[in-house]
Write an enzyme that holds these catalytic residues in place. Structure first.
Site, short mmCIF file in Angstrom:
data_model
loop_
_atom_site.label_atom_id
_atom_site.label_comp_id
_atom_site.label_asym_id
_atom_site.label_seq_id
_atom_site.Cartn_x
_atom_site.Cartn_y
_atom_site.Cartn_z
N SER A 52 58.80 90.69 88.56
CA SER A 52 59.39 91.90 88.00
C SER A 52 59.38 93.02 89.03
CB SER A 52 58.63 92.28 86.72
OG SER A 52 59.32 93.27 86.00
N ASP A 198 62.91 88.33 82.90
CA ASP A 198 61.77 88.79 83.69
C ASP A 198 60.72 87.68 83.82
OD1 ASP A 198 59.23 90.11 84.33
OD2 ASP A 198 60.24 91.99 83.84
#
Length: 355
Positions: A52, A198
């Site tokens: 991320s 993510d």
């Protein structure tokens, strides 16, 4: 014997300011020790892993420079931090979907990805994953195959996979309910489309992923290195201070309430577990010196109430609070961090002496 120098960066949205601030110190300290103002993070590490916001930082640190006579990488650690400080508000607060509370029944995405995509395009242009300066692993989850996926910058050509860096950054940061999934194409096979989430949904702290990948790799004459052949710097984003409302009534929560809280629970819940597992591996080594080759730097629990637990709170007030938390963390962990930076620099000097 060669030591493989590994950098691992957690996910955490705007809390990426914390590792970005700490890496500024790492870069400046290493420049000071080597008396080399052109030294960059990419010089210090053999392998990097990011999830991320940590994946975005990884791409920034390893993006190749334009001047063959200049620094190895395009961005300094300070410039990577500036991306969060200068544009965090635009990425999150300003990109909040209007009337989200009314629309969430039909579309649970809170933020438009347009600003993030624009910034990634400006920073990375058409640079590809394979052009990163060092071996790197960046996490994502592919909805089309219903499986985890690791963007790897050093894959054999036989796998026929390569991606724009901007698409890698967008994929690894597509946190459920925050940003919509990232639809991207494999440049080596344009017919192959991915729809990615993510990487924090399965590895918000990617250190164990990095450890496993390095264990199965070769670095110079060193094949399948074990923990004693690794120097690992793992940096967290100060998570774990979730303030979930109405926990006592959680048995009565509906789908919307769970959707609101699940991303944070998943992404923060696993980070400390991975840190404990890696620490246990290094604690099993025979000497104090070998044990100290792994360092986890994260905001102490007692400081985690000093800033917002919301990964998307990029208000100027909270950005400053995050910077202060990072600076306080640096003061507390400076001796251990300085020691590891010294080891990284010594390994760099040894490497250069043999080339």
């Amino acid at each position: 014997m060669k030591k493989v120098r590994i950098l691992s960066l957690d996910g955490g949205g705007i809390r990426g300011i914390i590792p970005a601030t700490i890496m500024c110190y790492v870069e400046k300290k290493a420049q000071e020790i080597t008396d080399n103002p052109n030294l960059r993070i990419a010089d210090l590490f053999d392998f990097s892993a990011g999830t991320s916001t940590g994946g975005i930082l990884t791409c920034l640190y390893l993006c190749p420079g334009e001047d063959p006579e200049g620094p190895i990488s395009k961005f300094t650690a300070e410039e990577a931090l500036d991306l969060y400080v200068k544009y965090g508000y635009d990425i999150f607060n300003k990109s909040k979907v209007k009337w989200y509370d009314l629309k969430m029944m039909f579309d649970a995405t809170q933020y438009s990805p347009r600003v993030l995509e624009k910034l990634a395009k400006e920073r990375f242009g058409d640079k590809r994953l394979s052009q990163l300066l060092r071996p790197a692993l960046i996490t994502t989850y592919n909805l089309k195959t219903e499986s985890t996926f690791f963007f790897s910058s050093r894959e054999p050509e036989s796998k026929k996979r390569d991606f724009y860096l901007r698409d890698v950054a967008r994929s690894t940061s597509a946190a459920p309910t925050y940003f919509p999934p990232a639809k991207i194409k494999n440049l080596a096979d344009p017919n192959q489309q991915m729809i990615n989430l993510d990487g924090g949904v399965f590895a918000n702290n990617p250190t164990m992923c990095a450890y496993a990948e390095v264990r199965d790799s070769k670095f110079g004459s060193l094949k399948e290195p074990s923990a004693k052949n690794m120097q690992i710097l793992s940096i967290g984003t100060g998570g774990g201070n979730l303030k979930i409302k109405g926990v006592n009534d959680s048995q009565k929560w509906g789908i919307l309430k769970w959707a609101e809280n699940i991303p944070n629970i998943m992404m923060d819940g696993s980070a400390d577990t991975v840190a404990y597992e890696i620490q246990s591996i290094f604690n099993s080594l025979e000497s104090k010196e070998l044990k100290e080759q792994y360092l986890r730097v994260d905001v102490p629990v007692e400081l985690r109430d000093s800033y917002s637990s919301d990964m998307a709170d990029a208000s100027s007030k909270n950005i400053r609070k995050l910077q202060l938390a990072a600076e306080q963390t640096l003061k507390l962990q400076k001796p251990a961090l300085d020691q590891l930076i010294g080891l990284l620099v010594e390994e760099l000097k040894t490497e250069k002496a043999h080339t």
